[in-house]
Motif scaffolding. Structure first.
Motif, PDB file in Angstrom:
ATOM      1  N   SER A  92     102.079  33.579 106.296  1.00  0.00           N
ATOM      2  CA  SER A  92     103.584  33.873 105.801  1.00  0.00           C
ATOM      3  C   SER A  92     104.345  32.910 105.295  1.00  0.00           C
ATOM      4  O   SER A  92     105.016  32.774 104.476  1.00  0.00           O
ATOM      5  CB  SER A  92     104.257  34.813 106.793  1.00  0.00           C
ATOM      6  OG  SER A  92     104.379  34.034 108.037  1.00  0.00           O
ATOM      7  N   ILE A  93     104.088  31.617 106.335  1.00  0.00           N
ATOM      8  CA  ILE A  93     105.061  30.569 105.856  1.00  0.00           C
ATOM      9  C   ILE A  93     104.502  29.719 104.541  1.00  0.00           C
ATOM     10  O   ILE A  93     105.449  29.403 103.806  1.00  0.00           O
ATOM     11  CB  ILE A  93     105.223  29.558 107.145  1.00  0.00           C
ATOM     12  CG1 ILE A  93     105.925  30.343 108.265  1.00  0.00           C
ATOM     13  CG2 ILE A  93     106.135  27.862 106.773  1.00  0.00           C
ATOM     14  CD1 ILE A  93     106.068  29.687 109.514  1.00  0.00           C
ATOM     15  N   GLU A  95     102.990  30.822 102.164  1.00  0.00           N
ATOM     16  CA  GLU A  95     103.304  31.992 101.026  1.00  0.00           C
ATOM     17  C   GLU A  95     104.763  31.809 100.723  1.00  0.00           C
ATOM     18  O   GLU A  95     104.758  31.990  99.580  1.00  0.00           O
ATOM     19  CB  GLU A  95     102.518  33.250 101.730  1.00  0.00           C
ATOM     20  CG  GLU A  95     102.698  34.080 100.291  1.00  0.00           C
ATOM     21  CD  GLU A  95     103.750  34.879  99.888  1.00  0.00           C
ATOM     22  OE1 GLU A  95     103.737  35.558  98.628  1.00  0.00           O
ATOM     23  OE2 GLU A  95     104.799  35.234 100.778  1.00  0.00           O
ATOM     24  N   CYS A  96     105.650  31.762 101.709  1.00  0.00           N
ATOM     25  CA  CYS A  96     107.100  31.880 101.635  1.00  0.00           C
ATOM     26  C   CYS A  96     107.288  30.403 100.797  1.00  0.00           C
ATOM     27  O   CYS A  96     108.247  30.427  99.838  1.00  0.00           O
ATOM     28  CB  CYS A  96     107.786  31.883 102.791  1.00  0.00           C
ATOM     29  SG  CYS A  96     109.550  31.834 102.909  1.00  0.00           S
ATOM     30  N   ILE A 122     108.779  28.421 111.922  1.00  0.00           N
ATOM     31  CA  ILE A 122     110.019  28.810 111.589  1.00  0.00           C
ATOM     32  C   ILE A 122     111.269  28.564 112.405  1.00  0.00           C
ATOM     33  O   ILE A 122     110.908  28.673 113.634  1.00  0.00           O
ATOM     34  CB  ILE A 122     110.156  30.262 111.064  1.00  0.00           C
ATOM     35  CG1 ILE A 122     109.487  30.618 110.063  1.00  0.00           C
ATOM     36  CG2 ILE A 122     111.365  30.942 111.110  1.00  0.00           C
ATOM     37  CD1 ILE A 122     109.932  30.386 108.601  1.00  0.00           C
ATOM     38  N   THR A 229     115.610  33.575 101.633  1.00  0.00           N
ATOM     39  CA  THR A 229     114.283  32.846 101.914  1.00  0.00           C
ATOM     40  C   THR A 229     113.877  33.417 103.299  1.00  0.00           C
ATOM     41  O   THR A 229     112.771  34.064 103.491  1.00  0.00           O
ATOM     42  CB  THR A 229     114.324  31.507 102.041  1.00  0.00           C
ATOM     43  OG1 THR A 229     114.806  30.873 100.722  1.00  0.00           O
ATOM     44  CG2 THR A 229     113.080  31.012 102.374  1.00  0.00           C
ATOM     45  N   TYR A 232     112.739  37.406 102.972  1.00  0.00           N
ATOM     46  CA  TYR A 232     111.724  37.277 102.236  1.00  0.00           C
ATOM     47  C   TYR A 232     110.570  37.220 103.396  1.00  0.00           C
ATOM     48  O   TYR A 232     109.449  37.813 103.740  1.00  0.00           O
ATOM     49  CB  TYR A 232     111.465  36.404 101.214  1.00  0.00           C
ATOM     50  CG  TYR A 232     110.021  36.562 100.502  1.00  0.00           C
ATOM     51  CD1 TYR A 232     109.856  37.196  99.261  1.00  0.00           C
ATOM     52  CD2 TYR A 232     108.944  35.693 100.955  1.00  0.00           C
ATOM     53  CE1 TYR A 232     108.773  37.217  98.568  1.00  0.00           C
ATOM     54  CE2 TYR A 232     107.690  35.732 100.329  1.00  0.00           C
ATOM     55  CZ  TYR A 232     107.623  36.643  99.144  1.00  0.00           C
ATOM     56  OH  TYR A 232     106.467  36.648  98.361  1.00  0.00           O
ATOM     57  N   TRP A 233     110.494  35.833 104.175  1.00  0.00           N
ATOM     58  CA  TRP A 233     109.701  35.429 105.151  1.00  0.00           C
ATOM     59  C   TRP A 233     109.535  36.522 106.136  1.00  0.00           C
ATOM     60  O   TRP A 233     108.333  36.960 106.509  1.00  0.00           O
ATOM     61  CB  TRP A 233     109.786  34.260 105.608  1.00  0.00           C
ATOM     62  CG  TRP A 233     108.809  33.965 106.993  1.00  0.00           C
ATOM     63  CD1 TRP A 233     107.797  33.565 106.832  1.00  0.00           C
ATOM     64  CD2 TRP A 233     109.286  34.274 108.235  1.00  0.00           C
ATOM     65  NE1 TRP A 233     107.170  33.699 108.153  1.00  0.00           N
ATOM     66  CE2 TRP A 233     107.991  33.909 109.198  1.00  0.00           C
ATOM     67  CE3 TRP A 233     110.602  34.623 108.969  1.00  0.00           C
ATOM     68  CZ2 TRP A 233     108.088  33.828 110.466  1.00  0.00           C
ATOM     69  CZ3 TRP A 233     110.380  34.703 110.385  1.00  0.00           C
ATOM     70  CH2 TRP A 233     109.268  34.356 111.025  1.00  0.00           C
ATOM     71  N   THR A 236     107.641  39.924 105.389  1.00  0.00           N
ATOM     72  CA  THR A 236     106.324  39.568 105.516  1.00  0.00           C
ATOM     73  C   THR A 236     105.760  39.669 106.893  1.00  0.00           C
ATOM     74  O   THR A 236     104.611  39.962 107.352  1.00  0.00           O
ATOM     75  CB  THR A 236     105.876  38.478 104.996  1.00  0.00           C
ATOM     76  OG1 THR A 236     106.289  38.291 103.403  1.00  0.00           O
ATOM     77  CG2 THR A 236     104.279  38.133 104.611  1.00  0.00           C
ATOM     78  N   GLU A 237     106.653  38.786 107.838  1.00  0.00           N
ATOM     79  CA  GLU A 237     106.269  38.763 109.204  1.00  0.00           C
ATOM     80  C   GLU A 237     106.183  40.194 109.950  1.00  0.00           C
ATOM     81  O   GLU A 237     105.397  40.266 110.800  1.00  0.00           O
ATOM     82  CB  GLU A 237     106.929  37.786 109.991  1.00  0.00           C
ATOM     83  CG  GLU A 237     106.624  37.314 111.499  1.00  0.00           C
ATOM     84  CD  GLU A 237     105.391  36.809 111.355  1.00  0.00           C
ATOM     85  OE1 GLU A 237     104.916  36.613 112.349  1.00  0.00           O
ATOM     86  OE2 GLU A 237     104.735  36.100 110.292  1.00  0.00           O
TER      87      GLU A 237
END
Length: 375
Positions: A92-93, A95-96, A122, A229, A232-233, A236-237
């Protein structure tokens, strides 16, 4: 409408299932006791392609889909350990960063997260800050070509490990801005390690920043729009967390079936009793519903559906309570043994317990979905 996984996804599931059995299940009790992942695990995961799966190939990724990421999280989480967080974060990170980062940032930071050279983190949460960017106390003040970071972050998963992090701080305008940083450099320190109830291997720490310098070029996304940001992350998480939770619930069901077949009462297996069969049926149904809602939500992200982030919140609202109930039913089938550490179900119960509050609470997700519906 096709509900079948494709050939690559089937192969991935088979590969990760075998990897989890050989590399994680055999040491799961030790991971749980030590609350730390083996140092060699990150490289082993990278070697079979578990990181950066949805990241473009030019940055070291596999350019696969988010459904595949969910499948990987699901199978690793079957172990009842926190090892799935390593898969989740190192997907996820990066990709972010690929989504929001400049070309310079993409080229410099994503590949080490994909090849297992660094642990991804994160850093948003603070002692008095849950999900409110206006309440941030960590500051980023410009000085020449750098920003100077001061403050403390709470619950940073893998924050004490070498690698890279997306850091959120209040800039000189008072707004939330995101940066990509190298962890454990000058001005970066681990303040406290948290002893969590379950999910051994999450390795959650507090981080203190004391005049840590970050190049202005490391700004991620637009200045002052760090919350975009983060949204978005975290969406996904949530999807990855749902996948992992389904994996733990599936393990709980399998443990319950095995126990029920082996436990006898009045010379009969309790698996022949209608009451136990009904409980197993309820567990199975909840898991299947949760699994396919999770897959659908990951599919919507792959399709860049305009409301995929809201759908991620809705998925968490259903999936997490459903799998928590499923796991608890599986524990009940074990009777008193469900409360014993010698049984895997006990580890699963503790591992999944934090899902209602980690990666945003259920209440926040109700507000996300409810406010969207009320527009």
């Amino acid at each position: 409408m096709d509900f079948n996984l494709n050939e690559d996804q089937h192969l991935l599931r088979k590969t990760v299932k075998r990897f989890t059995l050989q590399e994680i299940e055999s040491i799961a009790v030790q991971i749980d006791q030590d609350a730390k992942l083996p140092d060699t695990l990150i490289k082993k995961m990278a070697q079979i392609g578990l990181f950066g799966m949805a990241v473009p190939r030019q940055y070291g990724g596999a350019e696969a889909d988010h459904v595949s990421v969910v499948l990987a999280c699901e199978e690793v989480a079957y172990s009842g350990t926190g090892a799935w967080w390593l898969v989740a974060f190192n997907n996820s990170i990066p990709e972010c960063i690929a989504h929001f980062g400049s070309e310079e940032i993409r080229e410099k930071y994503i590949k080490p997260m994909c090849n297992g050279a660094g642990y991804s983190s994160i850093q948003f949460t603070e002692e008095n800050t849950g999900s409110d960017p206006k309440a941030l106390m960590t500051t980023a003040i410009p000085d020449g070509d750098d920003y100077v970071i001061n403050g403390t972050k709470r619950f940073s998963t893998f924050g004490g490990r070498d690698g890279y992090s997306v850091l959120f701080a209040k800039d000189e305008t008072g707004n939330c801005t995101a940066f990509v940083i190298r962890k454990k450099g000058e001005g970066y320190g681990v303040k406290k390690s948290w002893d969590l109830t379950g999910g051994g291997g999450i390795e959650t720490v507090d981080i203190i920043f004391e005049n840590m310098r970050v190049p202005k070029a490391n700004l991620l996304g637009e200045k002052g729009k760090g919350f975009e940001t983060l949204r978005y992350w975290i969406a996904t998480e949530k999807i990855e967390q749902c996948g992992a939770s389904v994996g733990m619930a599936q393990a709980a069901l399998d443990e319950a079936i095995t126990y029920a077949k082996s436990r006898t009462v009045r010379e009969k297996s309790i698996s022949t009793m209608q009451g136990i069969q009904w409980m197993l049926a309820d567990i199975y149904t909840k898991i299947e519903a949760a699994r396919w809602l999770t897959y659908r939500t990951a599919f919507l992200q792959d399709q860049t559906h305009p409301h995929w982030m809201t759908e991620a919140a809705a998925a968490k609202l259903f999936v997490i309570p459903a799998v928590l109930e499923a796991v608890d039913r599986a524990r009940q089938i074990h009777g008193a043994y469900g409360y014993c550490k010698e049984f895997k179900i006990e580890r699963i119960v503790r591992a999944i317990a934090g899902a209602t509050g980690i990666a945003t609470s259920l209440e926040i997700n109700r507000s996300i979905v409810g406010s969207w519906l009320s527009k």
